[in-house]
Design an enzyme around this catalytic site. Structure first.
Site, PDB file in Angstrom:
ATOM      1  N   HIS A  16       0.823  -1.133  -0.036  1.00  0.00           N
ATOM      2  CA  HIS A  16       0.029   0.028  -0.032  1.00  0.00           C
ATOM      3  C   HIS A  16       0.853   1.451  -0.177  1.00  0.00           C
ATOM      4  O   HIS A  16       0.145   2.345  -0.137  1.00  0.00           O
ATOM      5  CB  HIS A  16      -1.214  -0.138   1.249  1.00  0.00           C
ATOM      6  N   ASP A  25       3.436   9.777  -0.811  1.00  0.00           N
ATOM      7  CA  ASP A  25       2.218   8.570  -0.662  1.00  0.00           C
ATOM      8  C   ASP A  25       2.187   7.401  -1.563  1.00  0.00           C
ATOM      9  O   ASP A  25       2.239   7.944  -2.785  1.00  0.00           O
ATOM     10  CB  ASP A  25       1.082   9.533  -0.254  1.00  0.00           C
TER      11      ASP A  25
HETATM   12  P1  ADP Z   1      -3.198   6.179   4.613  1.00  0.00           P
HETATM   13  O1  ADP Z   1      -3.576   4.729   4.122  1.00  0.00           O
HETATM   14  O2  ADP Z   1      -1.743   6.636   4.564  1.00  0.00           O
HETATM   15  O3  ADP Z   1      -3.752   6.709   5.814  1.00  0.00           O
HETATM   16  P2  ADP Z   1      -5.059   7.078   2.512  1.00  0.00           P
HETATM   17  O4  ADP Z   1      -5.359   8.491   2.395  1.00  0.00           O
HETATM   18  O5  ADP Z   1      -4.634   6.332   1.401  1.00  0.00           O
HETATM   19  O6  ADP Z   1      -3.885   7.272   3.490  1.00  0.00           O
HETATM   20  O7  ADP Z   1      -6.192   6.573   3.375  1.00  0.00           O
HETATM   21  C1  ADP Z   1      -6.607   7.280   4.442  1.00  0.00           C
HETATM   22  C2  ADP Z   1      -8.252   6.404   4.848  1.00  0.00           C
HETATM   23  O8  ADP Z   1      -8.772   7.028   6.233  1.00  0.00           O
HETATM   24  C3  ADP Z   1      -9.238   7.290   3.868  1.00  0.00           C
HETATM   25  O9  ADP Z   1     -10.042   6.363   3.577  1.00  0.00           O
HETATM   26  C4  ADP Z   1      -9.797   8.205   4.807  1.00  0.00           C
HETATM   27  O10 ADP Z   1     -10.928   8.629   4.287  1.00  0.00           O
HETATM   28  C5  ADP Z   1      -9.636   7.597   6.044  1.00  0.00           C
HETATM   29  N1  ADP Z   1      -9.638   8.333   7.125  1.00  0.00           N
HETATM   30  C6  ADP Z   1      -8.548   9.353   7.515  1.00  0.00           C
HETATM   31  N2  ADP Z   1      -8.981  10.211   8.625  1.00  0.00           N
HETATM   32  C7  ADP Z   1     -10.141   9.857   8.975  1.00  0.00           C
HETATM   33  C8  ADP Z   1     -10.932  10.332  10.064  1.00  0.00           C
HETATM   34  N3  ADP Z   1     -10.486  11.316  10.885  1.00  0.00           N
HETATM   35  N4  ADP Z   1     -12.110   9.716   9.944  1.00  0.00           N
HETATM   36  C9  ADP Z   1     -12.508   8.611   9.257  1.00  0.00           C
HETATM   37  N5  ADP Z   1     -11.941   8.205   8.348  1.00  0.00           N
HETATM   38  C10 ADP Z   1     -10.696   8.824   8.099  1.00  0.00           C
HETATM   39  O1  F6P Z   2      -1.735   2.863   3.390  1.00  0.00           O
HETATM   40  C1  F6P Z   2      -0.830   2.875   4.243  1.00  0.00           C
HETATM   41  C2  F6P Z   2      -0.962   2.365   5.493  1.00  0.00           C
HETATM   42  O2  F6P Z   2       0.146   1.889   6.084  1.00  0.00           O
HETATM   43  C3  F6P Z   2      -1.678   1.339   5.653  1.00  0.00           C
HETATM   44  O3  F6P Z   2      -1.176   0.144   5.291  1.00  0.00           O
HETATM   45  C4  F6P Z   2      -2.306   1.203   7.041  1.00  0.00           C
HETATM   46  O4  F6P Z   2      -3.728   0.789   7.231  1.00  0.00           O
HETATM   47  C5  F6P Z   2      -2.339   2.574   7.234  1.00  0.00           C
HETATM   48  O5  F6P Z   2      -1.580   3.420   6.575  1.00  0.00           O
HETATM   49  C6  F6P Z   2      -2.720   2.937   8.688  1.00  0.00           C
HETATM   50  O6  F6P Z   2      -1.457   2.722   9.413  1.00  0.00           O
HETATM   51  P1  F6P Z   2      -1.701   1.923  10.794  1.00  0.00           P
HETATM   52  O7  F6P Z   2      -2.370   0.834  10.627  1.00  0.00           O
HETATM   53  O8  F6P Z   2      -0.560   1.824  11.324  1.00  0.00           O
HETATM   54  O9  F6P Z   2      -2.793   3.041  11.799  1.00  0.00           O
END
Ligand code: ADP
Ligand code: F6P
Length: 460
Positions: free
Chosen positions: A156, A364
């Site tokens: 990811h 990212d």
């Molecule tokens: P990462 O996997 O690095 O966290 P992404 O943008 O790919 O980044 O995914 C983040 C996911 O978590 C998205 O689906 C987003 O809507 C969700 N998310 C992030 N912050 C919140 C929050 N405060 N409440 C609910 N969902 C959240």
């Molecule tokens: O998308 C990147 C990622 O590392 C996911 O694999 C993971 O679910 C997310 O960020 C959140 O990280 P964590 O599970 O450590 O809160």
């Protein structure tokens, strides 16, 4: 019919509570909801004497099997090797890598334990799909235990340039294990190319005629499968949420001001320090924006036991205080900074209401928020996405305002431009982005990867 077994560090259950933040949890839940299957992962609690079987329960079409670990192993594996070594390394932050052999050992032990506890759950024609950097060696651990079923892997995060990856001490112990999978999936073509470059030049892999790789007696393929979002559902949630109590309260509280929104885990990879700096620059360089725009940053804390995460949290609190202290009026607070989670419905409603979506990570893998923001927009009056060139999503969403997040002035100018963008330009940019988000949605991601995995197995 073949069952799907997904294995990841984190599992999440759809129970109507605020969603688990993180692309993996959101993506896999949406993907499994459709097909059903077994989701194996960490149960969320550590024990001095962990159970020697997985805990089983069921929610909707998904069967869960959760595993626990000793506190010491979990510390070394999750806070240590996964999040203080691989995470910064994969995000090009070599200065933050804190390698220890003890953490590597815990990572390998936890992966072996995942294999031991998953083994009794497997049936001969299952398809196994391992997720993310926490579990890179798991495929090889399963093969060592005699598993012959198809096993796919999806990363990811970004996969960095080989010069970066190979700076990891004993990198080959990790890199070589990827050959145990039938298919290794990456977010973007450039991540995939980085891996192939590393496999060929550092590990001595060879390319065979059909494009696959041969390494250590195994043949496997490495391909890009950009993850998507549940676009139709988000669009529907966003439309329905437009008049929901939370969106109405938000709208009323803004008193006609423009809203810019950011939603990110509180992670140093997300470029939040630079984004706050750019907002301050916007208010300084374009004083006419003062009292006319509000920036709401939602940033739920994660990985709180890793020092860099508490440090960035403290820096952001100071920066938010500095911005509001410097610019706020008795009837206007420029920056709203919230460290909490929301339901997917509420988030979709907030996205739709926001005139500008700020997605400006320093690096990212993909960034699902960028796609969620697009999916949530009102086609008749869409907002503008300001997107980092260093998010995987920029390969697909090139009609967004693409910025270099390290350039605070460029970012401030993009905010200013987005806030004033005429309707026809907004619609034009949004239509192009929405076409990609809908075509390459979460079902496309899952189906594409699984079809490639099944085809690879038949060929094998
Ligand atoms: P990462 O996997 O690095 O966290 P992404 O943008 O790919 O980044 O995914 C983040 C996911 O978590 C998205 O689906 C987003 O809507 C969700 N998310 C992030 N912050 C919140 C929050 N405060 N409440 C609910 N969902 C959240
Ligand atoms: O998308 C990147 C990622 O590392 C996911 O694999 C993971 O679910 C997310 O960020 C959140 O990280 P964590 O599970 O450590 O809160």
């Amino acid at each position: 019919m073949s069952r799907l077994i997904v294995i990841s560090n984190r599992v999440t259950v759809a129970d109507g509570r605020p969603a688990s933040s993180g692309g993996l949890a959101v993506g896999v839940l949406a993907a499994l909801r459709e097909t059903g299957g077994i989701w194996v992962g960490f149960g969320g609690e550590t024990r001095e004497t962990p159970s020697d079987t997985a805990k089983r329960f069921n929610a909707g079409r998904i069967d869960y099997a959760t595993i626990d670990f000793t506190p010491a192993d979990y510390q070394g594996y999750y806070n240590g090797f996964a999040n203080s070594v691989l995470w910064p390394l994969f995000h090009y932050r070599l200065g933050l890598v804190n390698f220890t052999r003890a953490a590597l050992g815990a990572y390998q032990r936890v992966n072996a334990r995942f294999a031991d506890l998953t083994l009794p759950l497997l049936k001969p024609d299952d398809t196994i799909w391992v997720q993310d950097y926490h579990l890179i060696p798991l495929g090889e651990e399963l093969r060592k235990r005699g598993v012959t079923q198809s096993i796919g892997f999806f990363l990811h995060t970004p996969f960095p340039a080989r010069q970066v990856f190979s700076s990891l001490p004993r990198h080959n112990l990790i890199g070589e294990t990827l050959a145990a999978y039938d298919v290794v999936g990456f977010q973007t073509q450039s991540d995939r190319n980085n891996f192939v470059d590393y496999a060929v030049n550092n590990l001595g892999a060879t390319r065979i005629a059909d494009g696959r790789l041969r390494l250590g007696g195994r043949i496997f393929s490495a391909e890009a499968f950009p993850i998507g979002v549940d676009a139709d559902n988000i669009a529907e949630f966003a439309k329905r949420s437009a008049e929901s109590p939370s969106v109405v309260r938000l709208r009323d509280s803004l008193q006609g001001r423009d809203l810019m929104i950011g939603v990110d885990r509180l992670d140093y990879s997300k470029g939040l320090i630079e984004r706050f700096g750019a907002f301050e620059r916007l208010l300084t360089r374009f004083p006419e924006r003062r009292k006319r725009v509000t920036y709401m940053q939602i940033a739920p804390p994660t990985r709180a036991d890793v020092a860099e995460y508490s440090e960035i949290r403290a820096k952001l609190e100071a920066s938010a205080g500095h911005i509001n202290g410097g610019f706020a009026e008795y009837d206007w607070m420029p920056l709203r900074y919230l460290n909490r989670s929301f339901t997917r419905q509420t988030l979709a409603g907030f996205f739709r209401y926001a005139r500008v979506g700020l997605v400006t990570p320093l690096r990212d893998g993909m960034n699902l928020v960028a796609k969620e923001y697009i999916a949530a927009q009102d086609p008749a009056d869409p907002g503008v996405l300001v997107l980092s060139a260093f998010a995987g999503a920029a390969e697909q969403l090139d009609s967004a305002l693409i910025v270099n997040p390290y350039d605070v002035d460029e970012l401030a100018e993009a905010m200013d431009r987005a806030l004033d963008m005429p309707l026809d330009e907004r619609q034009d940019r949004w239509r192009k982005a929405m076409e990609s988000v809908t075509r390459q949605d979460i079902n496309h991601w899952r189906n594409n990867l699984l079809a490639t995995l099944r085809a690879a197995r038949i060929r094998a």
